[in-house]
Design a protein around this motif. Structure first.
Motif, PDB file in Angstrom:
ATOM      1  N   GLY A   1      -1.636  10.073  -4.754  1.00  0.00           N
ATOM      2  CA  GLY A   1      -1.294   9.184  -3.657  1.00  0.00           C
ATOM      3  C   GLY A   1      -2.494   8.400  -3.166  1.00  0.00           C
ATOM      4  O   GLY A   1      -2.398   7.195  -2.914  1.00  0.00           O
ATOM      5  N   LEU A   2      -3.648   9.065  -3.044  1.00  0.00           N
ATOM      6  CA  LEU A   2      -4.858   8.386  -2.604  1.00  0.00           C
ATOM      7  C   LEU A   2      -5.333   7.357  -3.624  1.00  0.00           C
ATOM      8  O   LEU A   2      -5.762   6.257  -3.265  1.00  0.00           O
ATOM      9  CB  LEU A   2      -5.963   9.406  -2.331  1.00  0.00           C
ATOM     10  CG  LEU A   2      -5.724  10.320  -1.110  1.00  0.00           C
ATOM     11  CD1 LEU A   2      -6.809  11.393  -1.037  1.00  0.00           C
ATOM     12  CD2 LEU A   2      -5.680   9.512   0.180  1.00  0.00           C
TER      13      LEU A   2
ATOM     14  N   TRP B   1      -4.912  -1.257  -2.349  1.00  0.00           N
ATOM     15  CA  TRP B   1      -5.729  -1.841  -1.304  1.00  0.00           C
ATOM     16  C   TRP B   1      -6.463  -3.072  -1.843  1.00  0.00           C
ATOM     17  O   TRP B   1      -6.724  -4.027  -1.123  1.00  0.00           O
ATOM     18  CB  TRP B   1      -6.721  -0.812  -0.799  1.00  0.00           C
ATOM     19  CG  TRP B   1      -7.337  -1.192   0.542  1.00  0.00           C
ATOM     20  CD1 TRP B   1      -8.341  -2.070   0.782  1.00  0.00           C
ATOM     21  CD2 TRP B   1      -6.945  -0.679   1.824  1.00  0.00           C
ATOM     22  NE1 TRP B   1      -8.634  -2.155   2.113  1.00  0.00           N
ATOM     23  CE2 TRP B   1      -7.779  -1.295   2.770  1.00  0.00           C
ATOM     24  CE3 TRP B   1      -5.992   0.226   2.247  1.00  0.00           C
ATOM     25  CZ2 TRP B   1      -7.672  -1.016   4.129  1.00  0.00           C
ATOM     26  CZ3 TRP B   1      -5.900   0.507   3.581  1.00  0.00           C
ATOM     27  CH2 TRP B   1      -6.718  -0.118   4.512  1.00  0.00           C
TER      28      TRP B   1
ATOM     29  N   LEU C   1      -3.024   4.400  -3.420  1.00  0.00           N
ATOM     30  CA  LEU C   1      -3.312   3.647  -2.207  1.00  0.00           C
ATOM     31  C   LEU C   1      -4.580   2.798  -2.392  1.00  0.00           C
ATOM     32  O   LEU C   1      -4.628   1.627  -1.998  1.00  0.00           O
ATOM     33  CB  LEU C   1      -3.486   4.604  -1.030  1.00  0.00           C
ATOM     34  CG  LEU C   1      -3.778   3.982   0.329  1.00  0.00           C
ATOM     35  CD1 LEU C   1      -2.641   3.076   0.750  1.00  0.00           C
ATOM     36  CD2 LEU C   1      -4.017   5.072   1.373  1.00  0.00           C
TER      37      LEU C   1
ATOM     38  N   ARG D   1       0.822  -1.209   0.000  1.00  0.00           N
ATOM     39  CA  ARG D   1       0.000   0.000   0.000  1.00  0.00           C
ATOM     40  C   ARG D   1       0.857   1.261   0.000  1.00  0.00           C
ATOM     41  O   ARG D   1       0.540   2.237  -0.696  1.00  0.00           O
ATOM     42  CB  ARG D   1      -0.927  -0.021   1.211  1.00  0.00           C
ATOM     43  CG  ARG D   1      -2.002  -1.093   1.124  1.00  0.00           C
ATOM     44  CD  ARG D   1      -2.673  -1.320   2.464  1.00  0.00           C
ATOM     45  NE  ARG D   1      -3.568  -2.468   2.423  1.00  0.00           N
ATOM     46  CZ  ARG D   1      -4.106  -3.029   3.487  1.00  0.00           C
ATOM     47  NH1 ARG D   1      -3.821  -2.546   4.709  1.00  0.00           N
ATOM     48  NH2 ARG D   1      -4.916  -4.073   3.370  1.00  0.00           N
ATOM     49  N   VAL D   2       1.939   1.242   0.774  1.00  0.00           N
ATOM     50  CA  VAL D   2       2.838   2.397   0.783  1.00  0.00           C
ATOM     51  C   VAL D   2       3.449   2.597  -0.600  1.00  0.00           C
ATOM     52  O   VAL D   2       3.503   3.724  -1.120  1.00  0.00           O
ATOM     53  CB  VAL D   2       3.942   2.209   1.844  1.00  0.00           C
ATOM     54  CG1 VAL D   2       4.991   3.315   1.722  1.00  0.00           C
ATOM     55  CG2 VAL D   2       3.345   2.208   3.241  1.00  0.00           C
TER      56      VAL D   2
ATOM     57  N   ALA E   1       0.962   4.069  -2.996  1.00  0.00           N
ATOM     58  CA  ALA E   1       0.730   5.504  -2.806  1.00  0.00           C
ATOM     59  C   ALA E   1       1.911   6.331  -3.294  1.00  0.00           C
ATOM     60  O   ALA E   1       1.733   7.438  -3.816  1.00  0.00           O
ATOM     61  CB  ALA E   1       0.454   5.796  -1.330  1.00  0.00           C
TER      62      ALA E   1
END
Length: 329
Positions: free
Chosen positions: A321-322, A329, A325, A120-121, A124
């Motif tokens: 970034g969102l 996810w 992410l 996930r990091v 993003a």
């Protein structure tokens, strides 16, 4: 199809440069066109024909190039610290290289581990780094082109921007390069029978014995420029003040003036953006800079330009970034 879209961006780029070359959006159009053309030539998304360059080879080349670039940044950063000291501005290439090492380590760990957190990091971070890298390469590419635009018309003024004195009164090599380039522009036009006025622009710092403008004027006069063709702007502390105060001098002497602004090559594009914002009518040209100094100075200039549009750029980074992410996810 991508080739036609890339051609459209290049056409828009050319039209905008002819209208006003002092826009950051010109760099974005150039970078977008170049990116689309590169994707087309790689054939990554072209299912109608065989891939021109196998994707594996392309990724290998990009990876090797990235590793070489990281080593170059770190080596240059070490050289900058040795030659220029440990001021924050001199650490930029070293810190950028180390940050890229950290990014590579993150991507490698996310790829070989089963950690959902790392995935996930990485998800993003990747689009944000991609966006910033795109802007940086666009900035460097267009700054390179802009700095090579010829001075095609007669000008009334040549403005040389100050950069600080050494020992309180002496012109350093960096500033001498600017003054020598300004003198060459002056002499080239003087041979055509219309010598411009040279404006030396720079105030007095707390550790300086006299204003930069005075030391710069003396440097030019000692090398043959008539003193009656030199005007001094001795109040400014920043590039924006250099241009605003010099503009006032030029408008006082001639309302419909045209000018050339001289700075170092790494500073040309940002100075051009500032000149447009302050209403200065003229082109910016560059003087040579020591090769080891250029990478750090270029990163500093890019950061300054990036933050001058911080609301847009940081907003885009947050959205990317969102999205990254959410995809991871």
């Amino acid at each position: 199809m991508l080739a036609y879209v890339a051609a459209l961006f290049f056409v828009i780029f050319c039209v905008r440069v002819l209208h006003d070359p002092r826009r950051f959006s010109n760099a974005v159009f150039l970078g977008t066109g170049a990116t689309l053309l590169a994707i087309h030539e790689a054939g990554v998304f072209d299912t109608a024909q065989p891939t021109r360059l196998p994707v594996a080879y392309l990724l290998l080349l990009l990876g090797l190039g990235a590793v070489a670039f990281v080593f170059y940044l770190i080596a240059n950063g070490v050289k900058m610290v040795r030659k220029e000291g440990r001021r924050p501005a001199n650490l930029l290439t070293l810190l950028t290289g180390l940050a890229l090492v950290g990014l590579m380590a993150l991507l490698g760990a996310a790829g070989i581990s089963d950690s959902s957190l790392l995935a996930r990091v990485a998800g993003a971070v990747i689009p944000v780094v991609g966006y910033v890298s795109f802007l940086f390469l666009s900035f460097v590419g267009y700054a390179f082109l802009y700095g090579r635009l010829p001075v095609r018309r007669n000008v009334d003024f040549v403005v040389v921007l100050g950069s600080g004195l050494i020992g309180g009164s002496r012109v350093p090599r960096l500033l001498a390069n600017r003054l020598d380039r300004g003198r060459k522009v002056y002499e080239a036009q003087a041979t055509r029978g219309n010598p411009p006025v040279l404006v030396t622009s720079g105030g007095q710092g707390p550790d300086e014995d006299l204003p930069e403008a005075d030391a710069m004027a003396d440097y030019l006069a000692e090398r043959g420029v008539p003193r009656d063709r030199i005007r001094r702007e001795n109040r400014s502390r920043t590039t924006e003040e250099n241009l605003r105060f010099s503009k006032a001098i030029m408008e006082e002497l001639k309302q419909d003036y045209r000018c050339v602004v001289v700075t170092n090559n790494f500073h040309v594009f940002r100075a051009a953006l500032t000149a447009r914002r302050t209403g200065v009518r003229g082109q910016v040209v560059g003087a040579p800079t020591a090769a080891y100094f250029w990478p750090s100075a270029t990163i500093r200039e890019f950061v300054a330009v990036f933050l001058s549009y911080k609301v847009v750029n940081l907003g885009i980074c947050m959205v990317l970034g969102l999205l990254g992410l959410a995809a991871a996810w």
